[in-house]
Design a protein around this motif. Structure first.
Motif, short mmCIF file in Angstrom:
data_model
loop_
_atom_site.label_atom_id
_atom_site.label_comp_id
_atom_site.label_asym_id
_atom_site.label_seq_id
_atom_site.Cartn_x
_atom_site.Cartn_y
_atom_site.Cartn_z
N UNK A 171 0.82 -1.21 0.00
CA UNK A 171 0.00 0.00 0.00
C UNK A 171 0.85 1.26 0.00
N UNK A 172 1.94 1.26 -0.77
CA UNK A 172 2.77 2.45 -0.91
C UNK A 172 2.13 3.42 -1.90
N UNK A 173 2.47 4.69 -1.76
CA UNK A 173 1.98 5.70 -2.69
C UNK A 173 2.87 5.69 -3.94
N UNK A 196 8.43 9.15 -3.76
CA UNK A 196 9.69 8.42 -3.62
C UNK A 196 9.68 7.63 -2.31
N UNK A 197 10.69 6.79 -2.17
CA UNK A 197 10.85 6.02 -0.92
C UNK A 197 10.93 6.97 0.27
N UNK A 208 14.11 6.53 -5.22
CA UNK A 208 13.39 5.71 -6.19
C UNK A 208 11.89 5.71 -5.87
N UNK A 209 11.11 5.31 -6.90
CA UNK A 209 9.67 5.18 -6.73
C UNK A 209 9.32 3.70 -6.54
N UNK A 256 7.43 -0.08 3.44
CA UNK A 256 6.16 -0.08 4.17
C UNK A 256 6.39 -0.14 5.67
N UNK A 257 7.36 -0.94 6.09
CA UNK A 257 7.67 -1.01 7.52
C UNK A 257 8.27 0.30 8.00
N UNK A 258 9.11 0.91 7.19
CA UNK A 258 9.70 2.20 7.57
C UNK A 258 8.63 3.27 7.75
N UNK A 259 7.64 3.29 6.85
CA UNK A 259 6.56 4.27 6.98
C UNK A 259 5.79 4.06 8.27
#
Length: 364
Positions: A83-85, A89-90, A131-132, A145-148
């Motif tokens: 569920x990343x945007x 970017x990262x 990066x995207x 995702x874990x970082x977010x």
């Protein structure tokens, strides 16, 4: 610390959670393990504020979370499909939870940038910062995702089948990495999985769920060696079920040498013995009602099929290099190396039910 008491949830006429009681200590990593439909994801969603229970209590660090909307719970949630945007970017994906805070609570840009840099290092992906998501592998996306989720310093980190979309080799690598991240951050973490190996390798404790109930809580060794219910025994691979008799704490049956099993503090009478196919040794015994009906080799294991004189068949897995010379049609005695026994007479005593307060009553 998470405290869950008498939590119930129904979808229409279907009971999904049937009175869940669970305590998770601060900094603990706990796995919810069970088959599809056991209620584990529903429990995770209730903690996150994405579902609402019909009754029961949920407290985190002494605060009643059932009075808080999801956005007030400081939850870090990692889904199976990232569920990343895609347009961010990262770096921006990781920073997102901080940048959308109300202005009074939002850190300064330099603080956010430093936080993201720290997480990029912890996640071992600083080279991917610009990066995207479309330019990343599945494992890299899951790290982002874990970082977010970690960026907001969550009170509770929730992971729903976090590695389910990845292949086996990447999953193994990420399990070891996630355990290291957990030890460094000390987050109180709850993750859902149906993979036994994943649960036992990662978690401090494993909660086995089945049909909306907690069947057993314990370490990998406790659950593997001492399943507390027939459900857990079957879930752990004990697919061989034999009718036996308990006498003076010993298991007895024709063609069965159970002297290697420890005595059970159980009443004499009929019982059921649960065995894993790889926890059975075979010994020649002309008087045994079990004969070898079929065998194949996988290179490492001999897969044998034993047939009872009543025509019932059971699987037995033996290490090929130490297996006896098995002959089709010959009789063999079963010697369990480990197993679980459950009495067939009466039912186990249960605790008196706790009074359940309806959430509707609670709000009035």
């Amino acid at each position: 610390m998470i405290s869950i008491s008498s939590l119930t949830k129904n979808f229409g006429q279907t009971a999904v959670l049937r009175g869940i009681d669970l305590r998770i200590d601060a900094g603990e990593l706990v796995a919810l393990l069970g088959p599809s439909g056991s209620g584990k994801t529903t429990l995770l969603k209730i903690i996150a504020g994405l579902e609402w229970p019909d009754a029961g209590a949920l407290k985190v660090n002494g605060q009643d979370w059932l009075t808080l909307p999801a956005q007030k719970r400081r939850i870090g949630f990692v889904f199976q499909h990232y569920a990343l945007f895609p347009h961010m970017t990262v770096r921006d994906n990781i920073a997102f939870g901080l940048t959308v805070r109300p202005r009074a609570e939002r850190p300064g840009k330099s603080v956010i940038a430093a936080k993201v840099d720290d997480l990029l290092g912890l996640l071992q992906i600083p080279h991917l910062a610009d990066r995207f998501p479309a330019q990343l592998s599945g494992g890299q996306r899951q790290r982002v995702a874990l970082g977010r989720a970690l960026a907001i310093e969550p009170a509770v980190l929730l992971l729903d089948e976090p590695f389910g979309a990845l292949d086996a080799a990447i999953r193994r690598d990420l399990r070891r990495w996630l355990r290291e991240v957990h030890q460094k951050t000390g987050s109180t973490t709850l993750f859902v999985t149906h993979d036994q190996e994943e649960a036992f390798e990662l978690a401090d404790r494993v909660v086995v769920m089945g049909e909306g109930r907690i069947e057993q809580i314990g370490s990998a060794d406790q659950i593997h060696d001492r399943p507390s219910t027939p459900f857990v025994a079957r879930f752990m691979g004990a697919v061989v079920e034999l009718p036996v008799t308990l006498r003076a704490g010993r298991v007895e049956a024709p063609g069965l040498d159970a002297r290697g099993l420890e005595r059970r503090a159980m009443a004499d009478g009929p019982a059921q013995l649960f065995l894993r196919p790889d926890a059975i040794a075979l010994e020649p015994d002309a008087a045994s009602p079990w004969t070898l009906a079929h065998k194949t080799s996988t290179g490492a294991m001999i897969r044998a099929t034993l047939r009872h004189e009543t025509s019932r068949e059971i699987p037995v897995d033996l290490p090929r290099h130490s297996a006896p010379d098995l002959a089709i049609g010959s009789a063999y005695r079963l010697r369990p190396l480990s197993g679980a026994v459950f009495s067939l007479e009466g039912t186990a005593p249960t605790e008196a039910p706790r009074p359940v307060v309806s959430l509707k009553e609670k709000r009035t």
